[in-house]
Design an enzyme around this catalytic site. Structure first.
Site, PDB file in Angstrom:
ATOM      1  N   ALA A   1       0.859  -1.181   0.000  1.00  0.00           N
ATOM      2  CA  ALA A   1       0.000   0.000   0.000  1.00  0.00           C
ATOM      3  C   ALA A   1       0.896   1.231   0.000  1.00  0.00           C
ATOM      4  CB  ALA A   1      -0.921   0.015   1.220  1.00  0.00           C
TER       5      ALA A   1
ATOM      6  N   VAL B   1       3.705   0.937   2.878  1.00  0.00           N
ATOM      7  CA  VAL B   1       3.729  -0.165   3.843  1.00  0.00           C
ATOM      8  C   VAL B   1       4.211  -1.447   3.175  1.00  0.00           C
ATOM      9  CG1 VAL B   1       2.331  -1.566   5.410  1.00  0.00           C
ATOM     10  CG2 VAL B   1       1.865   0.880   5.185  1.00  0.00           C
TER      11      VAL B   1
ATOM     12  N   ASP C   1      -7.630  11.142  10.884  1.00  0.00           N
ATOM     13  CA  ASP C   1      -7.459  10.799   9.468  1.00  0.00           C
ATOM     14  C   ASP C   1      -8.235   9.514   9.173  1.00  0.00           C
ATOM     15  OD1 ASP C   1      -6.511  11.370   6.951  1.00  0.00           O
ATOM     16  OD2 ASP C   1      -4.568  10.413   7.243  1.00  0.00           O
TER      17      ASP C   1
END
Length: 509
Positions: free
Chosen positions: A133, A140, A290
């Protein structure tokens, strides 16, 4: 350097929007009037040769924001959660900005991990995958620890991200300064303060040690929250540019088809996302700021898993009470009380009319009740609210920026799971519980107890403070109307009176 060279950056922004075709998409999504379209194209079209070309395989809006840089990508991430504002098509285009951006190479990530942890990667991880990702700030990798065989996620900052982000924010500062100088009517929005606040938040996101600390604190606050999980931070394998945490398996919260196939109850998940956010913001004053779909998963047992703790919000206890009273007033449709709270907190200048403000708030709130979410035009609602705040001279509250932004994002996430969700009905029990615990008699007792603790801590200093105040009061006499003299403490009764009264109250007189 916030100089005129940023004019080129701002012109390039408009030029990129035109060159990539994003200008049409954005203006259509916001139903921009003809005059605004003429101005937008007038600024961007002559300079489109300066615009970035971007990845032609991406949709127009995503292509433009990705080419422009990380600060623009962050903005796109917020819009991707609001199909009710920007439309379904644009929201789908922007959703890839959450965790499907182009990745940098595995070799570059390995180099950073080895440099940050001070060891060859083979001594730490027996496996280290290609990136799984990639977002605006970091990407990641899935890995396995050598010592325990445990599966982990390793987050690595993008090379050169600090310089790229600072370049974007530098242009934002310049734009905010231009607004301050040439658009006096917009000064109440405090554009410089807003940009400074945004800058500070993301600068914290660029240090993964701070993110690890935030995740640890968040985990301590939420450990007893039912239906909510956080991955464990592995401090021994984390540093400024690398963060290692436990691997969390689950279904992406933004993949409705996969959630349905796994048998998850989407309306229940929508309610839980919203109530968890409100509980964390009101109860703890510390919340994940977030919370878009790219940072949320659903475990097999139905628990919501949150990760990516680079942006966390904090609000003090007084502000939480004000926020809760405003929300509760809207829920109860008590617009007079909502108006009074705004005046009491100083959010609206005292020279404004509270009754007029209450009527304006009624016009904002009434369309929400008794109506399904899919029938509410959030875009028109936000536009009208902006007009109301401008009319009554409200300034932007920088301490509430993250709270307001996250509320918008969370509401968008919840409605993507259940388009018919009514945010006010869902929020009612959470806000009501907080009101009972923070504003009622129990709260008064708790406040008095906290005051007593402060007095106990400063009690030994009270005699000295009183002595200093008495000495000071002998310095300047004031003429009384009858010709006598009155010896005053500088600042009025506040110092001596406050000290003496507090002392008497503390010792039971």
């Amino acid at each position: 350097m916030r100089g005129p060279h940023n004019i080129i950056r701002l012109i390039r922004t408009g030029a990129t929007m035109v060159r990539t075709g994003a200008m049409n998409v954005v203006l259509d999504a916001f139903e921009a009037p003809r005059a605004l379209r003429i101005v937008a194209y007038g600024l961007g079209w002559p300079f489109q040769w300066l615009g970035y070309k971007g990845d032609e395989n991406m949709p127009a809006a995503t292509r433009a924001l990705t080419a422009l840089g990380p600060a623009y990508i962050k903005f796109g991430q917020v819009l991707s959660t609001r199909p009710d504002v920007v439309g379904d098509d644009l929201a789908r285009q922007l959703r890839v900005l959450q965790d499907k951006l182009p990745a940098f190479s595995r070799d570059a990530a390995v180099e950073q991990v080895e440099r940050e942890l001070g060891r060859p990667i083979g001594e730490v991880f027996s496996e280290f995958s290609e990136p799984i990702a990639a977002a605006s700030i970091a990407q990641v990798h899935k890995a396995r620890l050598v010592d325990s065989g445990r599966e982990v996620a390793v987050k690595v900052l993008r090379p050169g991200i600090e310089r790229a982000f600072n370049r974007d924010v530098d242009a934002f500062y310049f734009a905010a300064r231009i607004v301050d100088i040439f658009a006096p009517g917009a000064r109440r929005l405090r554009p410089m303060d807003v940009v400074e606040h945004f800058d500070g938040v993301v600068q914290g996101e660029l240090d993964l040690r701070l993110e690890s600390a935030a995740a640890s604190e968040f985990a301590a606050n939420t450990q007893n929250d039912e239906g909510f999980q956080l991955p464990q931070i592995l401090w021994n394998h984390s540093s400024r540019r690398v963060m290692t945490l436990g691997w969390a398996d689950g279904t992406a919260l933004g993949d409705n088809d996969a959630l349905d196939a796994a048998g998850h109850n989407r309306p229940a998940l929508a309610e839980r996302v919203l109530t968890l956010f409100l509980r964390h913001a009101l109860r703890d004053g510390y919340f994940h700021a977030d919370m878009h779909q790219g940072n949320l998963k659903v475990a097999d047992n139905g628990d919501i898993i949150a990760y990516d703790f680079g942006i966390m919000g904090h609000i003090d206890e007084y502000t939480r009470r004000v926020y809760a009273e405003i929300l509760y007033g809207f829920i109860k449709r008590d617009y007079r009380r909502v108006a009074e709270v705004h005046f009491e907190a100083g959010y609206v200048p005292a020279n404004q009319d509270v009754d007029e403000f209450a009527r304006a708030l009624r016009a904002v709130g009434e369309p929400i009740f008794g109506m399904d979410a899919d029938r509410i035009s959030m875009g028109r609602l936000l536009n009208y609210l902006f007009e109301v705040t401008e009319r009554f001279g409200m300034e932007t509250r920088t301490e509430l920026i993250l709270l307001q932004r996250t509320m918008v994002v969370v509401e968008g996430v919840a409605r993507s799971l259940n388009p018919h969700m009514n945010i006010w009905e869902t929020a009612h029990p959470v806000v009501e519980d907080y009101i009972k615990s923070s504003i009622g008699p129990k709260a008064v007792i708790n406040d008095l107890a906290k005051t007593a603790k402060v007095m106990a801590r400063f009690g030994p200093r009270l005699p000295g403070l009183v002595e200093k105040a008495l000495v000071a009061q002998s310095s300047e006499p004031e003429e009384r109307p009858n010709g006598g003299k009155a010896w005053l403490v500088p600042g009025g009764l506040g110092l001596v009176g406050g000290v003496v009264i507090s002392a008497l109250a503390f010792w039971g007189f």
